[in-house]
Design an enzyme around this catalytic site. Structure first.
Site, PDB file in Angstrom:
ATOM      1  N   GLU A  39     -33.643  -6.819  24.471  1.00 10.68           N
ATOM      2  CA  GLU A  39     -35.025  -6.699  23.984  1.00 10.68           C
ATOM      3  C   GLU A  39     -35.941  -7.757  24.592  1.00 10.68           C
ATOM      4  OE1 GLU A  39     -32.425  -6.129  22.135  1.00 10.68           O
ATOM      5  OE2 GLU A  39     -32.768  -4.137  21.278  1.00 10.68           O
ATOM      6  N   HIS A  64     -32.030  -1.437   9.449  1.00  9.78           N
ATOM      7  CA  HIS A  64     -32.664  -0.259  10.056  1.00  9.78           C
ATOM      8  C   HIS A  64     -33.794   0.249   9.166  1.00  9.78           C
ATOM      9  CE1 HIS A  64     -28.927  -0.184  12.404  1.00  9.78           C
ATOM     10  NE2 HIS A  64     -29.553   0.589  13.268  1.00  9.78           N
TER      11      HIS A  64
END
Ligand SMILES: Cc1ncc(C[n+]2csc(CCOP(=O)(O)OP(=O)(O)O)c2C)c(N)n1
Length: 639
Positions: free
Chosen positions: A378, A445
């Site tokens: 990322e 999540h």
């Protein structure tokens, strides 16, 4: 090399006189900066570190501009906003470091990717010390560069110490160059104190990379002859090590070499030195003569974002009922058509179409160069996006889940957010953030982490609740040259449908929408919470409420919020994130400060529990603010 050495010697005197605040010396390492810069063409980017004065001097930056930069004056490169070598300049194709060291390695990848996409046959050189190679950014950058075969020279200056930490406590292998093997990358070890070796080897490698793009790791063996910065000294360095390296001084040895070969006479040497000293003093006088910067509030605030003139595109064609997810996908696809060089990057977004299938079919339409699968890096990908922007290319980065943005947090809040304010460099990047709870996905999540970004000046934050808004706002976010965090609530993806224009269109950032009008109370919400509020109002149709969907959080439409608050006198803010430090708190404060005399009750914030987000649905329901909203709304109405 002599110019760089003599500037440094002057700086050390000024430091002792208290005329400059800090100095990171590169004495003894000059051949690396100078040799690498000479081996590159002027239009090729270099990303130097804190000891690379030679990069700046070899690119012929007027010295007074450097001195002004170090003194925080207007003729520097950051209007007094950043210090030392922390600046970039497109005029000289130099991109300075941010303090965090590692991120620029990934930024170099983005610049090199742009060169590759545009068939420019250019090399990008980026520097770091051996200390910096321990950072995750280094590993991500090497990995990405190798997987994508980017023309980057990773120049590692192994100077023995990172602050006080010896190389033996920094990494556990013989040479840093050995690490390249693990990334499938070529590496060379170069005597960093020998200008002829540095220049000739780097020139040869650079020439080769221009034709045959690939990353190469160069480990320059050298030594840091002075303290990390002047105040920190070198007591921890054994004397014999100092003595050994003193004999390898690159400037003295090269002078001797030139004399031996009758290239440089004593007279010439004296003259060159005198001319340089004269030049340094002249430029210092010019820098000293320049007035101190006068603080100007408007200037400071205006430079945080690159000015962006919103251009309205109206859709002409028909409408079609589509889901939220289709709106995002359509907007992205039409933006790819609108901007012929726009690049999308993310994990599994190419042939697989992304975990939510938003980019399904994109590879067939736009090719793999523009729809790029990325390794799980990322930080490295956000940094690459920054590099693309420096080279003039827009990009969209898909976080697989908004939760994972924490692994790319540093470059977003420190690099993308601050570049325009620091040195006028836009970060033309949109980061897509599939977020939110209500889908039974547990602590990692489900987060809606907009508050991590709304508090950082320099970022824009967009958070639509409907397909129509998602499509138009994403198009604008991509047109906007500033970094935008674009939140897409996963629970809305397949549940919310709307009639949406099939053509490309834009909607302005910073404008809330008033979904319902009423006089008794104002409800402020965004994202999935808008739909929770609609549900409650549908089952309580006696409640006369203004319902404001914020749509964008930064910029925030305070005008709509305040005028509603002034009309109803009661405001309830519904937020999905946990309470403390969320944007509801700031909105509440703004209302108190601006509408106090109109209020008939304290502003109420309704937010989720101060816990991580639990997995089991009964726990998740209890966690979410949705479960408490109706009760709180009725209580506030009755206040
Ligand atoms: C992320 C981060 N951690 C720590 C620091 C503090 N720091 C600045 S420079 C430095 C040492 C860097 O060593 P190296 O990369 O070998 O470069 P050198 O200073 O030796 O040229 C440290 C620890 C920092 N700037 N950023």
């Amino acid at each position: 090399m002599l110019l760089s050495r003599l500037i440094e010697e002057k700086m050390l005197i000024l430091l002792r006189q208290g005329k400059i605040s800090k100095w990171f010396s590169g004495i003894g390492q000059e051949s690396i900066s100078v040799g690498v810069t000479m081996a590159l063409n002027l239009e090729e980017y270099i990303l130097p570190m804190h000891r690379n004065l030679g990069v700046f001097t070899t690119r012929h930056i007027p010295l007074y501009r450097l001195f002004c930069q170090w003194q925080g004056k207007a003729s520097g490169f950051t209007k007094g906003r950043d210090r030392s070598f922390h600046f970039g300049t497109q005029d000289y194709k130099i991109v300075g470091m941010i303090s965090h060291l590692g991120p620029q390695l990934g930024v170099a990848n983005g610049i090199a990717l742009a060169s590759k996409l545009n068939n420019k046959h250019q090399v990008t050189a980026v520097f770091t010390g051996e200390g910096g190679t321990s950072e995750g950014d280094f590993h991500e950058a090497l990995n990405i560069a190798s997987v994508w075969q980017l023309p980057v020279l990773f120049c590692i200056e192994n100077n023995g110490y990172g602050l006080s930490t010896p190389a033996s406590e920094q990494y556990n292998c013989e040479h840093i160059a050995d690490k390249a093997l693990g990334y499938g990358m070529e590496a060379h070890i170069i005597d960093g104190n020998n200008i002829i070796e540095v220049y000739s080897k780097v020139s040869e490698i650079a020439k080769n990379i221009r034709e045959n793009p690939r990353p190469v790791l160069l480990e320059f063996k050298t030594f840091r002859m002075r303290g990390h910065e002047e105040a920190s000294g070198t007591k921890y360095v054994p004397q014999d090590l100092m003595d050994f390296w003193a004999k390898k001084d690159p400037v003295i040895n090269f002078q001797a070499y030139l004399r031996e070969h009758h290239i440089l006479s004593e007279g010439e040497e004296v003259k060159i030195k005198a001319d340089i000293i004269h030049e340094i003093n002249d430029h210092l006088d010019k820098a000293y003569a320049e007035d101190e910067i006068l603080p100007d509030l408007i200037n400071e605030l205006n430079d945080v974002y690159k000015p962006f003139k919103y251009q309205e595109f109206k859709a002409n064609g028909g409408f079609k009922e589509i889901r939220f997810i289709d709106a995002v996908s359509e907007s992205l696809r039409q933006s790819m058509e609108q901007h012929s060089d726009l690049v999308i990057m993310g994990q599994d977004i190419a042939e697989y179409g992304g975990v939510f299938k938003i980019t399904e079919g994109f590879v067939e339409l736009f090719g793999k160069e523009r729809v790029r699968n990325t390794p799980i890096c990322e930080s490295g990908i956000v940094e690459a996006a920054m590099g693309l922007s420096i080279a003039g290319i827009k990009s969209v980065v898909e976080m697989q889940f908004a939760d994972f943005v924490s692994s790319g947090f540093n470059p977003i809040v420190n690099y993308l957010a601050k570049s325009h304010y620091r040195w006028n460099q836009e970060a033309d990047v949109v980061i897509r953030m599939p977020c939110g709870a209500g889908v039974g996905a547990g602590p990692f999540h489900s987060q809606t982490n907009e508050a991590w970004f709304t508090k950082t000046p320099g970022l824009k934050v967009v958070y639509p609740a409907f397909p129509y808004d998602a499509k138009g706002l994403l198009a604008t976010s991509i047109n906007d040259p500033n970094p935008v965090l674009f939140f897409e609530h996963k629970a809305l993806y397949r549940n919310i449908r709307q009639n949406v224009p099939t053509d490309y269109y834009t909607l302005p950032l910073g404008k809330a929408s008033l979904l319902k009008e009423g006089n008794d109370i104002s409800i402020v919400a965004f994202g999935a919470a808008v739909h929770w509020a609609i549900e409650v109002l549908d089952t309580n149709n006696h409640i006369n409420a203004d319902l404001i969907d914020l749509r964008t959080l930064q910029p925030l439409d305070t005008e709509t919020i305040f005028s509603s608050a002034k009309k109803t006198g009661k405001v309830i803010i519904l937020q999905e994130d946990s309470l403390f430090g969320g944007i509801a708190s700031d909105i509440s404060s703004l209302i108190m400060e601006n509408c106090f005399e109109y209020l008939d009750a304290p502003v109420k914030r309704v937010a989720s529990l101060e816990t991580p987000i639990p997995f089991a649905s009964q726990l998740e329901n209890q966690y979410l603010s949705k479960s408490r909203f109706e009760k709180e709304l009725i209580e506030l109405l009755e206040y």
